[in-house]
Design a protein around this motif. Structure first.
Motif, PDB file in Angstrom:
ATOM      1  N   LYS A  27       0.814  -1.220   0.431  1.00  0.00           N
ATOM      2  CA  LYS A  27       0.067   0.072   0.148  1.00  0.00           C
ATOM      3  C   LYS A  27       0.922   0.969   0.208  1.00  0.00           C
ATOM      4  CE  LYS A  27      -3.312   2.186   2.834  1.00  0.00           C
ATOM      5  NZ  LYS A  27      -3.017   3.632   3.088  1.00  0.00           N
ATOM      6  N   GLU A  28       1.871   1.069   0.849  1.00  0.00           N
ATOM      7  CA  GLU A  28       2.310   2.182   1.045  1.00  0.00           C
ATOM      8  C   GLU A  28       3.371   3.023  -0.680  1.00  0.00           C
ATOM      9  OE1 GLU A  28       5.397   1.462   4.591  1.00  0.00           O
ATOM     10  OE2 GLU A  28       3.357   2.608   5.573  1.00  0.00           O
ATOM     11  N   GLU A  31       0.570   4.152  -2.967  1.00  0.00           N
ATOM     12  CA  GLU A  31       0.593   5.596  -2.627  1.00  0.00           C
ATOM     13  C   GLU A  31       1.866   6.433  -3.040  1.00  0.00           C
ATOM     14  OE1 GLU A  31      -2.206   4.692   1.222  1.00  0.00           O
ATOM     15  OE2 GLU A  31      -0.292   5.018   1.694  1.00  0.00           O
ATOM     16  N   LYS A  36      -1.119   9.726  -4.285  1.00  0.00           N
ATOM     17  CA  LYS A  36      -2.836  10.037  -3.485  1.00  0.00           C
ATOM     18  C   LYS A  36      -2.919   8.391  -2.440  1.00  0.00           C
ATOM     19  CE  LYS A  36      -5.368   7.815  -7.034  1.00  0.00           C
ATOM     20  NZ  LYS A  36      -6.591   8.090  -8.271  1.00  0.00           N
ATOM     21  N   GLU A  37      -3.733   8.564  -1.341  1.00  0.00           N
ATOM     22  CA  GLU A  37      -4.298   7.222  -0.161  1.00  0.00           C
ATOM     23  C   GLU A  37      -4.701   6.659  -1.261  1.00  0.00           C
ATOM     24  OE1 GLU A  37      -6.375   6.370   3.665  1.00  0.00           O
ATOM     25  OE2 GLU A  37      -6.503   8.400   2.481  1.00  0.00           O
ATOM     26  N   HIS A  39      -6.730   3.119  -0.069  1.00  0.00           N
ATOM     27  CA  HIS A  39      -8.317   2.479   0.280  1.00  0.00           C
ATOM     28  C   HIS A  39      -8.071   0.866   0.834  1.00  0.00           C
ATOM     29  CE1 HIS A  39      -9.923   6.132   1.455  1.00  0.00           C
ATOM     30  NE2 HIS A  39      -9.801   6.671   0.263  1.00  0.00           N
ATOM     31  N   HIS A  40      -7.696   0.860   1.763  1.00  0.00           N
ATOM     32  CA  HIS A  40      -7.655  -1.100   2.139  1.00  0.00           C
ATOM     33  C   HIS A  40      -8.921  -2.245   0.563  1.00  0.00           C
ATOM     34  CE1 HIS A  40      -4.853  -0.956   5.266  1.00  0.00           C
ATOM     35  NE2 HIS A  40      -5.406   0.010   5.750  1.00  0.00           N
TER      36      HIS A  40
END
Length: 91
Positions: A27-28, A31, A36-37, A39-40
């Motif tokens: 995820k990191e 990103e 941008k983020e 989401h799970h």
């Protein structure tokens, strides 16, 4: 590989580039790339799809942490994709 989304292909590249990354590490990385983020609710269903397709294997590090690795098929698919891209893009 042709039936994957761009996001799913990016997941494969990140998993291939790390040694047994866990979901948060993947995820990191994404990103940073997407700026941008992530989401799970987007990340984990797509990881599960890759597992279901036999491209990624999910292991368990502890009770709360899973890790991901490419399967042989996943690696072959990435190599085939790189070969295909190389026909069109010379860097």
């Amino acid at each position: 590989m042709y039936d994957l989304t761009g996001f799913q292909r990016d997941l494969l590249y990140v998993i291939a580039g790390e040694e047994e990354p866990h979901g948060l590490a993947i995820k990191e990385e994404l990103e940073q790339y997407y700026e941008k983020e992530i989401h799970h609710g987007r990340l984990y269903p797509n990881l599960d799809t890759l597992v279901d397709k036999g491209l990624v294997e999910k292991g368990r590090r502890d009770r709360r942490t899973n890790f991901y690795t490419l399967t042989r098929r996943g690696r072959r698919e990435l190599e085939a994709r790189r070969d295909w891209e190389g026909q069109y893009v010379e860097l």
